[in-house]
Design a protein around this motif. Structure first.
Motif, PDB file in Angstrom:
ATOM      1  N   GLN A   1       0.821  -1.212   0.000  1.00 45.43           N
ATOM      2  CA  GLN A   1       0.000   0.000   0.000  1.00 45.43           C
ATOM      3  C   GLN A   1       0.848   1.252   0.000  1.00 45.43           C
ATOM      4  O   GLN A   1       0.541   2.225  -0.691  1.00 45.43           O
ATOM      5  CB  GLN A   1      -0.938  -0.013   1.213  1.00 45.43           C
TER       6      GLN A   1
ATOM      7  N   LEU B   1       0.713   4.005  -2.923  1.00 47.47           N
ATOM      8  CA  LEU B   1       0.391   5.392  -2.607  1.00 47.47           C
ATOM      9  C   LEU B   1       1.574   6.311  -2.851  1.00 47.47           C
ATOM     10  O   LEU B   1       1.410   7.452  -3.291  1.00 47.47           O
ATOM     11  CB  LEU B   1      -0.047   5.516  -1.150  1.00 47.47           C
TER      12      LEU B   1
ATOM     13  N   LEU C   1      -5.598  14.381  -1.464  1.00 45.35           N
ATOM     14  CA  LEU C   1      -5.235  12.989  -1.236  1.00 45.35           C
ATOM     15  C   LEU C   1      -5.930  12.405  -0.007  1.00 45.35           C
ATOM     16  O   LEU C   1      -6.327  11.243   0.009  1.00 45.35           O
ATOM     17  CB  LEU C   1      -3.713  12.913  -1.051  1.00 45.35           C
TER      18      LEU C   1
ATOM     19  N   ASP D   1     -10.788  11.672   1.806  1.00 44.53           N
ATOM     20  CA  ASP D   1     -11.713  10.639   2.278  1.00 44.53           C
ATOM     21  C   ASP D   1     -11.501  10.243   3.729  1.00 44.53           C
ATOM     22  O   ASP D   1     -12.228   9.403   4.263  1.00 44.53           O
ATOM     23  CB  ASP D   1     -11.581   9.374   1.414  1.00 44.53           C
ATOM     24  N   LEU D   2     -10.492  10.832   4.354  1.00 47.15           N
ATOM     25  CA  LEU D   2     -10.210  10.475   5.746  1.00 47.15           C
ATOM     26  C   LEU D   2     -10.923  11.419   6.718  1.00 47.15           C
ATOM     27  O   LEU D   2     -11.041  12.617   6.459  1.00 47.15           O
ATOM     28  CB  LEU D   2      -8.706  10.540   6.019  1.00 47.15           C
TER      29      LEU D   2
ATOM     30  N   GLN E   1      -8.744  10.148  11.522  1.00 46.45           N
ATOM     31  CA  GLN E   1      -7.880   9.283  10.707  1.00 46.45           C
ATOM     32  C   GLN E   1      -6.676  10.057  10.175  1.00 46.45           C
ATOM     33  O   GLN E   1      -5.573   9.535  10.105  1.00 46.45           O
ATOM     34  CB  GLN E   1      -8.677   8.685   9.544  1.00 46.45           C
TER      35      GLN E   1
ATOM     36  N   ALA F   1      -4.189  10.436  12.952  1.00 43.55           N
ATOM     37  CA  ALA F   1      -3.523   9.159  13.229  1.00 43.55           C
ATOM     38  C   ALA F   1      -2.503   8.850  12.143  1.00 43.55           C
ATOM     39  O   ALA F   1      -1.392   8.380  12.432  1.00 43.55           O
ATOM     40  CB  ALA F   1      -4.565   8.041  13.313  1.00 43.55           C
ATOM     41  N   LEU F   2      -2.857   9.136  10.889  1.00 42.56           N
ATOM     42  CA  LEU F   2      -1.930   8.902   9.788  1.00 42.56           C
ATOM     43  C   LEU F   2      -0.697   9.784   9.938  1.00 42.56           C
ATOM     44  O   LEU F   2       0.446   9.323   9.802  1.00 42.56           O
ATOM     45  CB  LEU F   2      -2.617   9.179   8.443  1.00 42.56           C
TER      46      LEU F   2
ATOM     47  N   ALA G   1       1.582   8.401  12.611  1.00 37.99           N
ATOM     48  CA  ALA G   1       2.310   7.201  12.186  1.00 37.99           C
ATOM     49  C   ALA G   1       3.397   7.546  11.168  1.00 37.99           C
ATOM     50  O   ALA G   1       4.539   7.095  11.286  1.00 37.99           O
ATOM     51  CB  ALA G   1       1.338   6.171  11.603  1.00 37.99           C
TER      52      ALA G   1
ATOM     53  N   LEU H   1      -2.754   3.203  11.252  1.00 40.74           N
ATOM     54  CA  LEU H   1      -2.135   3.314   9.932  1.00 40.74           C
ATOM     55  C   LEU H   1      -2.824   2.391   8.937  1.00 40.74           C
ATOM     56  O   LEU H   1      -3.152   2.795   7.813  1.00 40.74           O
ATOM     57  CB  LEU H   1      -0.639   2.969  10.011  1.00 40.74           C
TER      58      LEU H   1
ATOM     59  N   GLU I   1      -5.796   1.286   9.007  1.00 43.30           N
ATOM     60  CA  GLU I   1      -7.129   1.802   8.688  1.00 43.30           C
ATOM     61  C   GLU I   1      -7.044   2.921   7.654  1.00 43.30           C
ATOM     62  O   GLU I   1      -7.759   2.912   6.651  1.00 43.30           O
ATOM     63  CB  GLU I   1      -7.790   2.322   9.968  1.00 43.30           C
ATOM     64  N   ALA I   2      -6.138   3.867   7.894  1.00 45.08           N
ATOM     65  CA  ALA I   2      -6.009   5.000   6.972  1.00 45.08           C
ATOM     66  C   ALA I   2      -5.556   4.539   5.587  1.00 45.08           C
ATOM     67  O   ALA I   2      -6.120   4.948   4.571  1.00 45.08           O
ATOM     68  CB  ALA I   2      -5.032   6.029   7.534  1.00 45.08           C
ATOM     69  N   LEU I   3      -4.560   3.667   5.544  1.00 40.59           N
ATOM     70  CA  LEU I   3      -4.071   3.185   4.255  1.00 40.59           C
ATOM     71  C   LEU I   3      -5.163   2.415   3.530  1.00 40.59           C
ATOM     72  O   LEU I   3      -5.284   2.491   2.300  1.00 40.59           O
ATOM     73  CB  LEU I   3      -2.840   2.294   4.441  1.00 40.59           C
ATOM     74  N   GLY I   4      -5.960   1.673   4.294  1.00 43.77           N
ATOM     75  CA  GLY I   4      -7.061   0.930   3.697  1.00 43.77           C
ATOM     76  C   GLY I   4      -8.031   1.865   2.990  1.00 43.77           C
ATOM     77  O   GLY I   4      -8.447   1.610   1.859  1.00 43.77           O
ATOM     78  N   VAL I   5      -8.367   2.960   3.646  1.00 44.25           N
ATOM     79  CA  VAL I   5      -9.275   3.930   3.030  1.00 44.25           C
ATOM     80  C   VAL I   5      -8.643   4.523   1.775  1.00 44.25           C
ATOM     81  O   VAL I   5      -9.266   4.612   0.720  1.00 44.25           O
ATOM     82  CB  VAL I   5      -9.624   5.062   4.018  1.00 44.25           C
ATOM     83  N   LEU I   6      -7.362   4.902   1.900  1.00 45.13           N
ATOM     84  CA  LEU I   6      -6.698   5.584   0.789  1.00 45.13           C
ATOM     85  C   LEU I   6      -6.503   4.690  -0.425  1.00 45.13           C
ATOM     86  O   LEU I   6      -6.461   5.169  -1.553  1.00 45.13           O
ATOM     87  CB  LEU I   6      -5.347   6.132   1.245  1.00 45.13           C
ATOM     88  N   THR I   7      -6.369   3.386  -0.197  1.00 50.51           N
ATOM     89  CA  THR I   7      -6.195   2.488  -1.337  1.00 50.51           C
ATOM     90  C   THR I   7      -7.520   1.852  -1.737  1.00 50.51           C
ATOM     91  O   THR I   7      -7.554   0.995  -2.616  1.00 50.51           O
ATOM     92  CB  THR I   7      -5.161   1.385  -1.035  1.00 50.51           C
TER      93      THR I   7
END
Lengths: 143, 143
Positions: free
Chosen positions: A16, A20, A121, A124-125, A129, A132-133, A136, B133, B135-141
């Motif tokens: 991922q 990204l 980018l 959608d968060l 979120q 948190a992103l 991280a 992380l 969760e956020a990556l899941g949404v973004l992808t």
DNA sequence: TATTGTTATACTCTATAACTATA
DNA sequence: TATAGTTATAGAGTATAACAATA
């Protein structure tokens, strides 16, 4: 109901992040090409923003690229007036690279561009979120 | 005390994602090169894992790459026995690409490799940060 | 002789364009 | 004539190796 972690390669962080990262880089590249810059130029200027490079080789090591690539990038940035090469008086083999005012202004525009892209980018968060992103990513990039 | 968001280009998500993405890709590349694969091969196989491609062009569009690149990647994967080309009986111009058992096994090894790399890459994150992380990556992808 | 920066060269990746077979 | 796949060619990007200047 599906497993939280998911299955398959696409559920891994490396996959991922790789995906990204490619998207992020290509969008950033397109956004700064009008400034005559590519992502690597922004990377070099960023490395220079904190402390001027004692030598191009030292900078190459810092960036993890070949010294010859620093020559090319510095050539282009010098043509834009963004960096300045000055011979080290104590060791005339060395070129000290410094970010100029023009360079700082360019870097500021890169940052503005990047913040605008962040909005797109991360649209959608949720705010939670996003935070948190950011946390991280901050840890992972060592900030 | 420093601002949460931080300052400068390195504090943006695009920059951090670009950086981390490059690291992730190069580590993954190194880890799978013993399998005779590069990241794009894994990407193609992943795209094929869900549904076989009706045609190579359709697959190229799905991956966002040039059709000629799919030819090259498919050639190499076919040489490894990972994919199979079969002519579409209704339209003999079309090659239907299917992932073979060998291909599925290879993809499984890629996933194992990626999970191991995840451990390394995310070692500095707390379990809570990891989950956030993911969760956020899941949404973004989009998963 | 060793090191810095530069230049020359080569290699990898990927896209565009030309070509072949089929529709 | 149009489309799928393939092959040929070209360009970007980057590394390695040879070279010149300085130490």
């Amino acid at each position: 109901m599906s497993d939280v972690k998911g299955n398959g390669l696409p559920s891994t962080a490396v996959f991922q992040l790789g995906t990204l990262g490619a998207v992020a880089e290509s969008r950033f590249a397109r956004a700064v090409e009008g400034l005559g810059l590519k992502p690597k130029h922004a990377g070099l200027m960023t490395a220079l923003a904190a402390v001027a490079a004692e030598s191009q080789q030292e900078l190459a090591a810092r960036l993890g690229v070949a010294p010859s690539l620093v020559v090319t990038l510095a050539d282009q940035l010098e043509a834009l007036g963004a960096v300045q090469r000055t011979r080290d008086v104590n060791d005339r083999r060395r070129q000290v690279l410094t970010l100029t005012e023009v360079g700082r202004a360019l870097l500021a525009r890169c940052e503005a561009v990047a913040r605008a892209l962040d909005e797109e980018l991360l649209a959608d968060l949720t705010p939670r979120q996003r935070a948190a992103l950011a946390e991280a990513l901050g840890v992972l990039t060592g900030r």
